[in-house]
Design an enzyme around this catalytic site. Structure first.
Site, mmCIF file in Angstrom:
data_model
loop_
_atom_site.group_PDB
_atom_site.id
_atom_site.type_symbol
_atom_site.label_atom_id
_atom_site.label_comp_id
_atom_site.label_asym_id
_atom_site.label_seq_id
_atom_site.Cartn_x
_atom_site.Cartn_y
_atom_site.Cartn_z
ATOM 1 N N GLY A 228 -3.344 0.566 -0.972
ATOM 2 C CA GLY A 228 -2.062 0.211 -0.359
ATOM 3 C C GLY A 228 -2.216 -0.996 0.540
ATOM 4 O O GLY A 228 -3.148 -1.796 0.383
ATOM 5 N N ARG A 229 -1.323 -1.118 1.471
ATOM 6 C CA ARG A 229 -1.366 -2.274 2.363
ATOM 7 C C ARG A 229 -2.661 -2.321 3.171
ATOM 8 O O ARG A 229 -3.274 -3.377 3.327
ATOM 9 C CB ARG A 229 -0.196 -2.221 3.347
ATOM 10 C CG ARG A 229 1.166 -2.223 2.694
ATOM 11 C CD ARG A 229 2.221 -2.021 3.805
ATOM 12 N NE ARG A 229 3.489 -1.642 3.257
ATOM 13 C CZ ARG A 229 3.811 -0.407 2.894
ATOM 14 N NH1 ARG A 229 2.935 0.581 3.040
ATOM 15 N NH2 ARG A 229 4.985 -0.145 2.394
ATOM 16 N N ILE A 230 -3.040 -1.143 3.701
ATOM 17 C CA ILE A 230 -4.215 -1.136 4.581
ATOM 18 C C ILE A 230 -5.479 -1.379 3.763
ATOM 19 O O ILE A 230 -6.338 -2.173 4.166
ATOM 20 C CB ILE A 230 -4.277 0.175 5.389
ATOM 21 C CG1 ILE A 230 -3.044 0.272 6.322
ATOM 22 C CG2 ILE A 230 -5.563 0.220 6.226
ATOM 23 C CD1 ILE A 230 -2.858 1.622 7.011
ATOM 24 N N SER B 171 -8.172 3.628 -7.022
ATOM 25 C CA SER B 171 -6.745 3.893 -6.903
ATOM 26 C C SER B 171 -6.228 4.204 -8.292
ATOM 27 O O SER B 171 -6.832 3.799 -9.290
ATOM 28 C CB SER B 171 -6.039 2.647 -6.360
ATOM 29 O OG SER B 171 -4.642 2.793 -6.481
ATOM 30 N N THR C 240 -10.122 6.022 8.752
ATOM 31 C CA THR C 240 -8.997 5.702 9.643
ATOM 32 C C THR C 240 -7.699 6.200 9.017
ATOM 33 O O THR C 240 -6.611 5.762 9.396
ATOM 34 C CB THR C 240 -8.885 4.170 9.885
ATOM 35 O OG1 THR C 240 -8.854 3.508 8.618
ATOM 36 C CG2 THR C 240 -10.023 3.643 10.713
ATOM 37 N N GLU D 13 -6.307 17.567 14.913
ATOM 38 C CA GLU D 13 -6.098 16.789 16.145
ATOM 39 C C GLU D 13 -5.123 17.494 17.075
ATOM 40 O O GLU D 13 -4.158 18.088 16.592
ATOM 41 C CB GLU D 13 -5.547 15.396 15.784
ATOM 42 C CG GLU D 13 -6.588 14.539 15.130
ATOM 43 C CD GLU D 13 -6.065 13.146 14.747
ATOM 44 O OE1 GLU D 13 -5.098 12.677 15.371
ATOM 45 O OE2 GLU D 13 -6.635 12.557 13.835
ATOM 46 N N HIS E 244 -8.058 8.364 17.453
ATOM 47 C CA HIS E 244 -6.890 7.957 16.664
ATOM 48 C C HIS E 244 -6.236 6.697 17.255
ATOM 49 O O HIS E 244 -5.089 6.726 17.710
ATOM 50 C CB HIS E 244 -5.870 9.107 16.543
ATOM 51 C CG HIS E 244 -4.976 8.970 15.335
ATOM 52 N ND1 HIS E 244 -4.518 10.047 14.620
ATOM 53 C CD2 HIS E 244 -4.464 7.874 14.729
ATOM 54 C CE1 HIS E 244 -3.748 9.624 13.623
ATOM 55 N NE2 HIS E 244 -3.708 8.296 13.676
ATOM 56 N N GLY F 259 -6.041 3.671 15.516
ATOM 57 C CA GLY F 259 -5.803 2.690 14.449
ATOM 58 C C GLY F 259 -4.722 1.666 14.761
ATOM 59 O O GLY F 259 -4.906 0.475 14.561
HETATM 60 C C1 GLV Z 1 -0.968 6.714 12.322
HETATM 61 O O1 GLV Z 1 -1.869 7.465 12.050
HETATM 62 C C2 GLV Z 1 0.061 6.328 11.423
HETATM 63 O O2 GLV Z 1 0.221 6.956 10.356
HETATM 64 O O3 GLV Z 1 0.792 5.377 11.760
HETATM 65 C C1 GLV Z 2 0.003 1.408 4.871
HETATM 66 O O1 GLV Z 2 0.912 0.790 5.369
HETATM 67 C C2 GLV Z 2 -0.416 1.415 3.475
HETATM 68 O O2 GLV Z 2 0.465 1.462 2.606
HETATM 69 O O3 GLV Z 2 -1.627 1.345 3.218
#
Ligand code: GLV
Ligand code: GLV
Length: 326
Positions: free
Chosen positions: A160-162, A181, A239, A270, A288, A290
């Site tokens: 994904g984006r991250i 993926s 993360t 958590e 946490h 991130g």
């Molecule tokens: C944090 O963990 C988020 O999902 O933004």
């Molecule tokens: C988060 O924004 C993702 O799509 O990885």
């Protein structure tokens, strides 16, 4: 219902950066939980009575039972990209829009991923503890050796984006990049990432970064068998969500040095963290963080507010999880 002429009511379950509150207060009568603690589930339900919407945190569980008790609520604006705290199906059936904050926290989370990766590989947190304890006796050729990052193989789980932003950083470090993926990501591939099966990624990578959302499919995805495939010099970075990893299996592997280390920002239960982690020098533990930068939290606050305002105005929010309710 609020009396005619007054603003609809909005609950914000924790203090958030001012920018979002300012935006919200133009359209809503805003009620913020200013206490430095989460609302209990029963307090949450009580304070949601008569509200149009809620800006919610990951710690607020909107399961089917809670959702069935919600009266007039029209929007759950989650202050996070992940929304595993919300039963989206139940919300959709009740006509409640669920929104989140993707995009604005991508770089911050990818930076945190690399922060943990470097900290674990180069033993930065462990070194900090040593210096503070007054145990630094001078440079020696064999002291606290870690692992190179440059030129190594990183396996990115999730595209994904991250995962894409982690790829860009890995490229900068001259790493060989594998990703797993179900769909191909051409942007990652054009930066040199190659698709791999999860098993091949796990058995070939020196660093493994988890960048998937928590879903029924990813829950427990990295279990005892998967950890068993990892190399003895490998380092796992999480993360994403704690529940993606079988924590007892990870603890066992770290304790027995079956893998070299881990960098964790997220945990299964958590804010509780398994005490066994505290005894392990080869794991870096973050609370946490991130998305925890001034800039990013400001943007999340703004986006969470705009998402809720869009629902009020009958427009499509910038980030909606269940557009079918609109
Ligand atoms: C944090 O963990 C988020 O999902 O933004
Ligand atoms: C988060 O924004 C993702 O799509 O990885």
């Amino acid at each position: 219902m609020p009396p005619t002429g007054s603003h609809p009511r909005m609950l914000v379950t924790r203090q958030i950066p001012e920018i979002g509150l300012e935006l919200l207060s133009k359209h809503f009568a805003v009620e913020v939980n200013k206490e430095d603690r989460d609302l209990s589930q029963s307090e949450l339900l009580r304070r949601l009575k008569g509200k149009f919407g809620v800006v919610a945190m990951l710690s607020n569980k909107f399961d089917a039972r809670v959702i069935s008790g919600l009266g007039e609520l029209k929007v759950i604006s989650n202050f996070a990209v992940g929304y595993n705290n919300v039963d989206v199906k139940a919300a959709t059936e009740k006509g409640i829009a669920v929104t989140n904050t993707p995009g604005v926290l991508t770089d911050a989370t990818a930076d945190m991923t690399f922060g943990l990766l470097l900290a674990a590989a180069r033993r930065i947190a462990e070194g900090d503890r040593l210096v503070r304890a007054g145990k630094f006796k001078g440079w020696t050729p064999m002291m606290m050796l870690g692992h190179d990052v440059s030129g190594k193989t990183i396996g990115i789980v999730g595209a994904g984006r991250i995962g894409t932003a982690v790829t860009m950083r890995a490229k900068g470090f001259g790493m060989r990049i594998l990703y797993f993926s179900h769909r191909r990501n051409r942007v990652m591939e054009s930066s040199g990432a190659r698709a791999a099966s999860l098993d091949r990624l796990l058995s070939q990578s020196d660093f493994i970064s988890l960048n998937v959302p928590l879903t029924e499919e990813t829950r427990g995805m990295i279990g005892r068998r998967e950890i068993g495939l990892m190399k003895s010099n490998s380092i796992l970075i999480n993360t994403a969500r704690g529940e993606v990893v079988d924590e007892p299996a990870l603890i066992h592997a770290l304790k027995e040095k079956k893998i070299a280390g881990a960098g964790l920002d997220v945990y299964t239960n958590e804010p509780k963290v398994r005490r066994e982690f505290f005894k392990l020098a080869n794991v870096v533990l973050a609370p946490h963080l991130g998305s925890a930068t001034f800039e990013t939290r400001g943007k999340m606050s703004e986006l969470a507010a705009m998402n809720a305002i869009a629902v009020l105005q009958g427009e499509k929010p910038q980030a909606i999880v269940n557009p079918e309710v609109l």
